[in-house]
Design an enzyme around this catalytic site. Structure first.
Site, short mmCIF file in Angstrom:
data_model
loop_
_atom_site.label_atom_id
_atom_site.label_comp_id
_atom_site.label_asym_id
_atom_site.label_seq_id
_atom_site.Cartn_x
_atom_site.Cartn_y
_atom_site.Cartn_z
N GLU A 135 -5.03 1.59 2.73
CA GLU A 135 -4.84 0.50 3.83
C GLU A 135 -5.03 0.93 5.20
O GLU A 135 -5.64 0.24 5.91
CB GLU A 135 -3.55 -0.41 3.46
CG GLU A 135 -3.55 -1.56 4.28
CD GLU A 135 -2.92 -1.53 5.52
OE1 GLU A 135 -2.75 -2.35 6.21
OE2 GLU A 135 -2.47 -0.18 5.96
N GLU A 136 -4.59 2.15 5.17
CA GLU A 136 -4.45 2.54 6.87
C GLU A 136 -5.85 2.74 7.47
O GLU A 136 -6.08 2.98 8.51
CB GLU A 136 -3.63 3.80 6.74
CG GLU A 136 -2.18 3.57 6.46
CD GLU A 136 -1.56 2.69 7.65
OE1 GLU A 136 -1.97 2.43 8.35
OE2 GLU A 136 -0.09 2.57 7.28
N HIS A 168 1.05 -1.19 0.12
CA HIS A 168 0.17 0.04 0.06
C HIS A 168 0.80 1.24 0.18
O HIS A 168 2.02 1.40 0.56
CB HIS A 168 -1.05 -0.11 1.28
CG HIS A 168 -0.35 -0.06 2.41
ND1 HIS A 168 -0.07 1.54 3.12
CD2 HIS A 168 -0.17 -0.76 3.45
CE1 HIS A 168 0.18 1.05 4.28
NE2 HIS A 168 0.34 -0.24 4.45
N HIS A 215 4.45 2.26 13.39
CA HIS A 215 3.22 3.75 13.47
C HIS A 215 3.78 4.81 14.25
O HIS A 215 2.85 5.67 14.93
CB HIS A 215 1.84 3.33 14.10
CG HIS A 215 0.99 2.62 12.82
ND1 HIS A 215 -0.34 2.46 12.75
CD2 HIS A 215 1.41 2.11 11.71
CE1 HIS A 215 -0.85 1.95 11.68
NE2 HIS A 215 0.16 1.68 10.87
N ASP A 257 3.94 -6.12 4.19
CA ASP A 257 3.73 -5.16 5.07
C ASP A 257 4.60 -5.25 6.25
O ASP A 257 5.54 -6.09 6.14
CB ASP A 257 2.29 -4.92 5.59
CG ASP A 257 1.88 -3.55 5.94
OD1 ASP A 257 2.64 -2.79 6.40
OD2 ASP A 257 0.49 -3.22 5.31
N ASP A 269 5.94 2.09 6.85
CA ASP A 269 4.75 1.23 6.56
C ASP A 269 4.33 2.14 5.81
O ASP A 269 3.61 3.04 6.09
CB ASP A 269 4.22 0.98 8.18
CG ASP A 269 2.81 0.23 7.99
OD1 ASP A 269 2.58 -0.09 6.71
OD2 ASP A 269 2.15 0.38 8.88
#
Length: 379
Positions: A223-224, A72, A324, A244, A189
């Site tokens: 995706e997030e 992504h 994150h 990922d 990410d």
């Protein structure tokens, strides 16, 4: 088979270029154009959905039973929740991340009229004014604000700049590539996964590797926020490997070295046979590997299955410390991920029944099964 040689200089260059492009969910046009251009440079014919998810198909010996590699392009970010009376901005997150990692960040504010710069600060940011209050204040998105680097100290002045509720806020990545192979940045990410996927494709093209079926290289844009691969998987795709991040944290088995094979995420186990195939490929090609289970995590593969796509799914990951947040990875893991992707796409088709969407029991897969009477089941 022997794994293809991965050009880590190419991988690093792609990762640097991707990290330099702001792409929080909902603001991905520029990164889509960049990746589309690179795919075309590698010789791919590219298709885009209406909103910009990318599909590039590399032809193999058969169209049906195709394999997909999905990553992504979107990252975490924020939106303007409120223009405050002091001219500063209250924010809400795009994606799930803690305001702890937003404090102190530099950011771009994208309004319909242009771009502005600013810093995200706690409400009590001055130790000279608030003393111990700086350390004792609550943590959370209502307790931070974005200070705009412009002449504004009122709501009216900020609105006059063209900034308003709903504007996108992109967080600076603050990227550092270290000589010892570590890479520290926000938004690894999943831009590191995208770079590894492109590096695998570059190796496949450079070596003119043959694949038993078509390979669909997919790049999603939401995706997030859980949308992921809901609308990009073609009917001929039988199996899909998501790439990922894996979390290197207490209680997890992911590592910043080698490739991490995810056995399950919060939606349940990944496909038994596809996951076993990936593990066997690692063992057969001497690719460093470890397994992990993620309890508070889902990826593009989950969104595809939930959307109703009857595909086998698996997840391979590069270990990320402080996921994150202000993340760290190592090039060793990215190389291992790219090696596994290249080995997988060129590997033989073992479950030939998967070529058809629907068929009978002949050729259906088998798993070990034990009797419940205490016997070994042998004899």
């Amino acid at each position: 088979m022997t794994t293809l040689s991965i050009d880590t200089d190419y991988l690093a260059a792609q990762l640097k270029a991707l990290l330099a492009i702001d792409s929080p969910t909902g603001y991905t046009d520029t990164v889509v154009r960049h990746v589309t251009g690179e795919l075309e440079r590698l010789g791919m014919s590219v298709e885009l959905t209406r909103r910009g998810a990318i599909r590039a198909v590399r032809q193999g010996s058969r169209r049906q039973g195709a394999r997909a590699i999905v990553t992504h392009l979107d990252t975490l970010g924020a939106q303007v929740k409120l223009v405050k009376d002091n001219g500063r901005l209250e924010l809400v997150p795009i994606g799930h991340w803690s305001s702890r990692f937003a404090e102190g960040a530099r950011a771009n504010i994208y309004s319909y009229d242009g771009r502005h710069r600013g810093s995200i600060l706690p409400l009590m940011a001055s130790g000279h004014t608030f003393n111990d209050g700086v350390d004792n204040q609550a943590v959370g998105w209502p307790h931070i604000e974005l200070r705009i680097d412009a002449h504004t100290s009122s709501k009216a002045e900020t609105l006059a700049l063209g900034i308003d509720i709903g504007d996108i806020v992109a967080i600076d990545p603050e990227t550092e590539f270290m000589d010892n192979g570590f890479i520290v940045s926000r938004h690894l990410d999943d831009k590191a996964g995208v770079a590894a996927s492109l590096a695998a494709l570059e190796a496949v093209e450079r070596e003119k590797a043959k694949t038993p079926v078509d390979i669909h290289w997919l790049f999603t844009i939401a995706e997030e926020v859980g949308v992921g691969a809901t609308a990009i998987v073609a009917p001929e795709v039988a199996s899909m490997v998501a790439v990922d991040n894996g979390t290197t944290a207490p209680g997890q088995n992911s590592s910043e070295f080698g490739v991490t094979i995810a056995m399950a995420d919060q939606t349940g186990p990944f496909d038994y046979h596809l996951t076993k195939k990936l593990i066997d490929l690692c063992r057969g090609n001497e690719i460093a590997m470890q397994r992990d289970v993620f309890r508070y995590y889902r990826s593009d593969s989950a969104s595809a299955v939930v959307a109703g796509h009857d595909v086998r799914t698996a997840l391979i990951a590069f270990g990320v410390d402080a996921s994150h947040g202000y993340e760290r990875i190592h090039m060793d893991a990215l190389r291992s991920v790219a090696e596994l992707i290249s080995a997988y796409v060129a590997s033989p088709l073992e479950i030939k029944r998967d070529i058809a969407e629907i068929s009978g029991v002949q050729g259906f897969t088998e798993q070990l099964n034990a009797p419940h009477d205490g016997s070994s089941g042998e004899g």
